[in-house]
Design a protein around this motif. Structure first.
Motif, PDB file in Angstrom:
ATOM      1  N   ALA A   1      12.866   3.495  -0.148  1.00 24.87           N
ATOM      2  CA  ALA A   1      11.916   2.735  -0.977  1.00 24.87           C
ATOM      3  C   ALA A   1      10.770   3.634  -1.428  1.00 24.87           C
ATOM      4  CB  ALA A   1      11.376   1.542  -0.199  1.00 24.87           C
ATOM      5  N   SER A   2      10.348   4.556  -0.559  1.00 30.47           N
ATOM      6  CA  SER A   2       9.301   5.506  -0.930  1.00 30.47           C
ATOM      7  C   SER A   2       9.778   6.417  -2.060  1.00 30.47           C
ATOM      8  CB  SER A   2       8.895   6.346   0.285  1.00 30.47           C
ATOM      9  OG  SER A   2       8.268   5.556   1.280  1.00 30.47           O
ATOM     10  N   ALA A   3      11.033   6.841  -1.979  1.00 29.71           N
ATOM     11  CA  ALA A   3      11.603   7.680  -3.042  1.00 29.71           C
ATOM     12  C   ALA A   3      11.623   6.938  -4.369  1.00 29.71           C
ATOM     13  CB  ALA A   3      13.015   8.121  -2.653  1.00 29.71           C
ATOM     14  N   VAL A   4      11.949   5.656  -4.314  1.00 35.97           N
ATOM     15  CA  VAL A   4      11.981   4.850  -5.545  1.00 35.97           C
ATOM     16  C   VAL A   4      10.577   4.699  -6.118  1.00 35.97           C
ATOM     17  CG1 VAL A   4      12.427   2.550  -6.466  1.00 35.97           C
ATOM     18  CG2 VAL A   4      14.083   3.609  -4.922  1.00 35.97           C
ATOM     19  N   ALA A   5       9.601   4.390  -5.258  1.00 36.10           N
ATOM     20  CA  ALA A   5       8.222   4.237  -5.732  1.00 36.10           C
ATOM     21  C   ALA A   5       7.718   5.538  -6.353  1.00 36.10           C
ATOM     22  CB  ALA A   5       7.317   3.806  -4.577  1.00 36.10           C
ATOM     23  N   PHE A   6       8.030   6.658  -5.699  1.00 29.20           N
ATOM     24  CA  PHE A   6       7.636   7.971  -6.219  1.00 29.20           C
ATOM     25  C   PHE A   6       8.282   8.224  -7.581  1.00 29.20           C
ATOM     26  CE2 PHE A   6       8.464  12.481  -6.841  1.00 29.20           C
ATOM     27  CZ  PHE A   6       7.240  13.062  -6.569  1.00 29.20           C
ATOM     28  N   GLY A   7       9.575   7.973  -7.672  1.00 28.07           N
ATOM     29  CA  GLY A   7      10.284   8.198  -8.927  1.00 28.07           C
ATOM     30  C   GLY A   7       9.758   7.333 -10.061  1.00 28.07           C
ATOM     31  N   MET A   8       9.356   6.107  -9.739  1.00 28.37           N
ATOM     32  CA  MET A   8       8.790   5.232 -10.768  1.00 28.37           C
ATOM     33  C   MET A   8       7.494   5.813 -11.323  1.00 28.37           C
ATOM     34  SD  MET A   8       9.502   1.402  -9.268  1.00 28.37           S
ATOM     35  CE  MET A   8       8.837   0.611 -10.726  1.00 28.37           C
TER      36      MET A   8
ATOM     37  N   ALA B   1      15.927   4.414 -15.072  1.00 29.42           N
ATOM     38  CA  ALA B   1      16.702   4.473 -13.838  1.00 29.42           C
ATOM     39  C   ALA B   1      16.856   5.926 -13.405  1.00 29.42           C
ATOM     40  CB  ALA B   1      18.078   3.828 -14.048  1.00 29.42           C
ATOM     41  N   PHE B   2      16.897   6.141 -12.094  1.00 30.11           N
ATOM     42  CA  PHE B   2      17.097   7.492 -11.557  1.00 30.11           C
ATOM     43  C   PHE B   2      17.861   7.360 -10.244  1.00 30.11           C
ATOM     44  CE2 PHE B   2      12.944   5.830 -10.457  1.00 30.11           C
ATOM     45  CZ  PHE B   2      12.922   5.921  -9.075  1.00 30.11           C
ATOM     46  N   ALA B   3      18.470   8.439  -9.841  1.00 34.79           N
ATOM     47  CA  ALA B   3      19.334   8.420  -8.660  1.00 34.79           C
ATOM     48  C   ALA B   3      18.578   8.879  -7.421  1.00 34.79           C
ATOM     49  CB  ALA B   3      20.546   9.321  -8.885  1.00 34.79           C
TER      50      ALA B   3
ATOM     51  N   VAL C   1       0.837  -1.198   0.000  1.00 38.47           N
ATOM     52  CA  VAL C   1       0.000   0.000   0.000  1.00 38.47           C
ATOM     53  C   VAL C   1       0.874   1.251   0.000  1.00 38.47           C
ATOM     54  CG1 VAL C   1      -1.638   1.359   1.372  1.00 38.47           C
ATOM     55  CG2 VAL C   1      -1.999  -1.085   1.074  1.00 38.47           C
ATOM     56  N   GLY C   2       1.946   1.229   0.800  1.00 44.38           N
ATOM     57  CA  GLY C   2       2.854   2.365   0.853  1.00 44.38           C
ATOM     58  C   GLY C   2       3.515   2.637  -0.488  1.00 44.38           C
ATOM     59  N   GLU C   3       3.900   1.586  -1.187  1.00 45.06           N
ATOM     60  CA  GLU C   3       4.495   1.761  -2.513  1.00 45.06           C
ATOM     61  C   GLU C   3       3.506   2.427  -3.467  1.00 45.06           C
ATOM     62  OE1 GLU C   3       5.805  -1.967  -4.006  1.00 45.06           O
ATOM     63  OE2 GLU C   3       7.293  -2.299  -2.427  1.00 45.06           O
ATOM     64  N   ILE C   4       2.260   1.958  -3.429  1.00 46.37           N
ATOM     65  CA  ILE C   4       1.237   2.494  -4.325  1.00 46.37           C
ATOM     66  C   ILE C   4       0.962   3.966  -4.004  1.00 46.37           C
ATOM     67  CG2 ILE C   4      -1.214   2.318  -4.949  1.00 46.37           C
ATOM     68  CD1 ILE C   4      -0.920  -0.737  -4.519  1.00 46.37           C
ATOM     69  N   GLU C   5       0.944   4.310  -2.701  1.00 51.78           N
ATOM     70  CA  GLU C   5       0.714   5.702  -2.302  1.00 51.78           C
ATOM     71  C   GLU C   5       1.723   6.640  -2.959  1.00 51.78           C
ATOM     72  OE1 GLU C   5      -1.075   5.071   2.243  1.00 51.78           O
ATOM     73  OE2 GLU C   5       1.087   5.115   1.885  1.00 51.78           O
ATOM     74  N   LEU C   6       2.998   6.277  -2.877  1.00 49.91           N
ATOM     75  CA  LEU C   6       4.042   7.153  -3.409  1.00 49.91           C
ATOM     76  C   LEU C   6       4.101   7.105  -4.926  1.00 49.91           C
ATOM     77  CD1 LEU C   6       5.844   8.942  -1.627  1.00 49.91           C
ATOM     78  CD2 LEU C   6       4.849   7.056  -0.356  1.00 49.91           C
ATOM     79  N   TYR C   7       3.824   5.941  -5.502  1.00 43.26           N
ATOM     80  CA  TYR C   7       3.822   5.807  -6.960  1.00 43.26           C
ATOM     81  C   TYR C   7       2.783   6.739  -7.574  1.00 43.26           C
ATOM     82  CZ  TYR C   7       3.195   3.587 -11.556  1.00 43.26           C
ATOM     83  OH  TYR C   7       3.084   3.351 -12.901  1.00 43.26           O
ATOM     84  N   HIS C   8       1.580   6.724  -7.035  1.00 46.41           N
ATOM     85  CA  HIS C   8       0.514   7.563  -7.584  1.00 46.41           C
ATOM     86  C   HIS C   8       0.718   9.043  -7.244  1.00 46.41           C
ATOM     87  CE1 HIS C   8      -1.980   4.545  -9.468  1.00 46.41           C
ATOM     88  NE2 HIS C   8      -1.843   3.767  -8.408  1.00 46.41           N
ATOM     89  N   LEU C   9       1.363   9.323  -6.112  1.00 48.46           N
ATOM     90  CA  LEU C   9       1.700  10.711  -5.798  1.00 48.46           C
ATOM     91  C   LEU C   9       2.628  11.269  -6.872  1.00 48.46           C
ATOM     92  CD1 LEU C   9       1.644  13.172  -3.896  1.00 48.46           C
ATOM     93  CD2 LEU C   9       3.572  12.140  -2.653  1.00 48.46           C
ATOM     94  N   GLY C  10       3.614  10.466  -7.284  1.00 44.91           N
ATOM     95  CA  GLY C  10       4.529  10.888  -8.348  1.00 44.91           C
ATOM     96  C   GLY C  10       3.794  11.164  -9.652  1.00 44.91           C
TER      97      GLY C  10
END
Length: 495
Positions: free
Chosen positions: A169-176, A192-194, A128-137
Motif C-alpha cells: 500500500a505504501s508503494a501504491v501511495a508513493f507511485g500515485m 496505473a503502474f506495476a 497519515v501513512g498514505e499521505i507520507e508516501l504520497y508526498h515523498l513521491g
C-alpha cells in the motif's frame, strides 16, 4: 509567594529538560521507530556540511529503500492495550475501596478504554501513512525532474514491495505521488503502474530477515537478554509513577503505558494523556531502551543483523552498474532502468543502513570492517548517533543517487547517499555523502561481498557443492559484470 515562584521555575525547567536548542520538548520526536515521518524528517546533523555535486554532473539512476508509512497497532499490541485497560480499572477500584486520595490520579484514566477496542484487524497503513508516501513521491520527482521526465514503463521505473499489505500500500501511495498528473485516470490524472512482490518464503531482497533461520534463532535467544537490559530503567520509572500518581503500577503497566504514549502521539496526535504521565527525562530513557533494542536485534549489535542484507546491497550496486553500462553504450531512452524503488520494513531499512556504515564514527566503521563488536548506544543525557526516530521512522528511507559527470571532473561517476532525504556522511567514504563510484565499490560494497547469504543464514548450506571451484576474485569479477537476469536467477537458485 517565593514558594510559588520556586515551584513555577521547577515546572519550567522540567518542560525544557532535554530539549534541543532551547525549544519546547516535543515527545513526537522521541518515539524511536514509532515516530511519524513528518515529525522527524528534518532532523539532520547540523555540523555536517553536504558535498557540492560537481558542475555538469547529472543524475542517471536512483535507488530507494523505504519503510512503509505510519501504521495502526498489530492485533497482538491491541490485545495488550485491552489488558492495560482492564488492569487500570482494577487499580482505580482498589484505590477507591481503600479510601486513598484520588487527587493525584489523572482524570483521563477513569473509564479509559483502548481507542482500538473491538477492532479485529491491525497493522494496516493509516491515512497519515498514505499521505507520507504520497508526498515523498512528489518531492522525489520534483527534486530529480530529469530522472522522472520519461513516460512510465515498469522496466524504466521498477517498483517492488514485500507481500505485507502495508508495504505494498505504501508503494501504491508513493507511485500515485510520483506519477500524479501523468495519466488519464480520474480528476487527478493518475495512471496505473506495476508493483511487484516476491513470496514471503523466498524474498531475500526485502524480507531477508524472514528467510534467515540463523537470524531468527539469534533474535529468539537474545530477546530475554535485551529485556533484562531494559528492566532497571522500567523498574526505576515504575517506582516513580507509583509515587507520582498513587497507583500500584507494575513494570508491565509502565511498558504498556509507554507503548500507548507512542501510539497516541504518533497516530492520534494526543500527547497529554499517556505521554503526559512521563517527564521529558523519563521519555528520553524510555526512547533509549527502544533504541538499544533496535541496535542489538536489528542493527550494529550483531554482524548477522546486517550481513543477511547483502543480497539487497548487491541488487542496489548491480542496478548502478547497469545504469553506467547504459550510459557508456548510449542506450536509447526508454530501454534501460532509471529508478529502482523498494518498500519494506524497519527490519529492511536498518540493516541496509548498517551495510552502508551510516550513523557510525570513523573509528567504529573500522571496527566493523575488522568484525569487532561495537559499544551500545550511550545512555541519556549523553549524545548518540543511533536514534530509532532518525534511523527508521515510519516512511524512513535511504536514497542512493548515481551521477554521471563530465570527463574533466575527479571521477566519471559519483554515488550520493540521502537518508530521509538529507545528505548523510559515509565513514567508508571519508565521511562524505558524495562518493566516487569506484571508491564506493571498493570500500563499502566489496568488503561485504565475501559473506554469502546462504552461509550467513543457514549453516547446512555452508558445505561445498559438487561443482568446479572458483576463486573469490573470479566470483567477484563474474558478479560485477553479469547481467541482471542472471543475478536474479542465481539468487533464487541459492535460496
Amino acid at each position: 509567594m517565593a514558594m510559588r515562584i520556586a515551584t513555577f521555575l521547577v515546572i519550567l525547567l522540567s518542560v525544557f529538560e532535554h530539549s534541543a536548542a532551547g525549544e519546547l520538548f516535543n515527545v513526537r520526536q522521541h518515539l524511536s521507530t514509532v515516530s511519524r515521518y513528518g515529525a522527524v524528517k528534518e532532523f539532520a546533523d547540523s555540523a555536517f556540511v553536504p558535498s557540492k555535486v560537481p558542475d555538469g554532473c547529472s543524475p542517471i539512476h536512483l535507488n530507494l529503500v523505504a519503510r512503509h508509512g505510519t501504521r495502526s497497532p498489530t492485533k497482538k499490541r491491541m490485545r495488550e492495550l485491552d489488558n492495560l485497560a482492564t488492569h487500570l480499572e482494577s487499580l482505580l477500584r482498589d484505590v477507591k475501596e481503600q479510601n486513598l486520595s484520588l487527587k493525584k490520579v489523572p482524570a483521563w484514566l477513569w473509564g479509559w478504554k483502548s481507542p482500538w477496542k473491538g477492532k479485529v484487524t491491525g497493522g494496516e497503513l493509516t491515512d497519515v501513512g498514505e499521505i507520507e508516501l504520497y508526498h515523498l513521491g512528489i518531492r522525489i520527482r520534483e527534486r530529480f525532474p530529469d530522472l522522472f521526465n520519461e513516460e512510465y514503463h515498469p522496466d524504466v521505473f521498477t517498483i517492488k514491495a514485500t507481500q505485507v499489505p502495508r508495504a505494498s500500500a505504501s508503494a501504491v501511495a508513493f507511485g500515485m505521488g510520483l506519477f500524479s498528473g501523468r495519466g488519464s485516470l480520474g480528476p487527478g490524472h493518475q495512471r496505473a503502474f506495476a508493483v511487484t512482490s516476491e513470496s514471503r518464503a523466498s524474498d531475500i531482497l526485502l524480507r531477508f530477515f524472514d528467510c534467515c533461520q540463523n537470524y531468527k534463532d539469534f533474535r529468539k535467544s537474545q530477546e530475554p537478554a535485551v529485556d533484562e537490559l531494559k528492566e532497571p530503567i522500567f523498574d526505576e520509572i515504575t517506582a516513580t509513577l507509583r509515587k507520582r500518581y498513587g497507583l500500584n503500577f507494575t513494570r508491565q503497566d509502565a511498558s504498556s503505558l509507554w507503548f500507548l504514549c507512542k501510539q497516541e502521539a504518533s497516530l492520534l496526535d494526543i500527547t497529554d494523556q499517556a505521554c503526559g504521565l512521563f517527564s521529558p527525562s523519563e521519555v528520553a530513557l524510555l526512547e533509549w531502551t527502544d533504541d538499544l533494542e533496535l541496535f542489538i536485534l536489528k542493527g550494529y549489535g550483531k554482524s548477522l543483523n546486517y550481513r543477511m542484507g547483502v543480497p539487497l546491497l548487491k541488487d542496489v550496486f548491480e542496478s548502478m552498474a547497469q545504469a553506467i553500462k547504459a550510459k557508456e553504450e548510449n542506450y536509447a531512452p526508454g530501454s534501460y532502468e532509471k529508478a529502482r524503488l523498494r518498500f519494506a520494513h524497519a527490519e529492511t531499512v536498518v540493516p541496509f543502513s548498517c551495510l552502508l556504515g551510516l550513523f557510525l564514527e570513523q573509528s567504529e566503521f573500522k571496527q566493523i570492517l575488522r568484525e569487532e563488536p561495537l559499544q551500545y548506544p550511550p545512555k541519556p543525557p549523553q549524545k548518540r548517533n543511533w536514534r530509532g526516530s532518525t534511523v527508521a521512522p515510519f516512511a524512513g528511507n535511504n536514497m542512493l543517487v548515481l551521477y554521471s559527470c563530465p570527463a574533466n571532473s575527479s571521477s566519471k561517476y559519483f554515488v550520493q547517499v540521502l537518508h530521509n532525504e538529507h545528505p548523510i556522511p559515509m565513514p567508508g567514504c571519508d565521511n562524505s555523502d558524495l562518493c566516487p563510484f569506484e571508491v564506493f565499490k571498493e570500500r563499502i560494497v566489496t568488503p561485504h561481498m565475501k559473506h554469502e547469504y546462504s552461509a550467513v543464514c543457514n549453516v547446512k548450506l555452508e558445505k561445498p557443492e559438487l561443482k568446479p571451484a572458483m576463486s573469490k576474485l573470479s566470483q567477484l569479477f563474474h558478479w560485477l559484470f553479469s547481467q541482471r537476469n542472471d543475478d536474479t536467477r542465481s539468487l533464487k537458485v541459492d535460496l
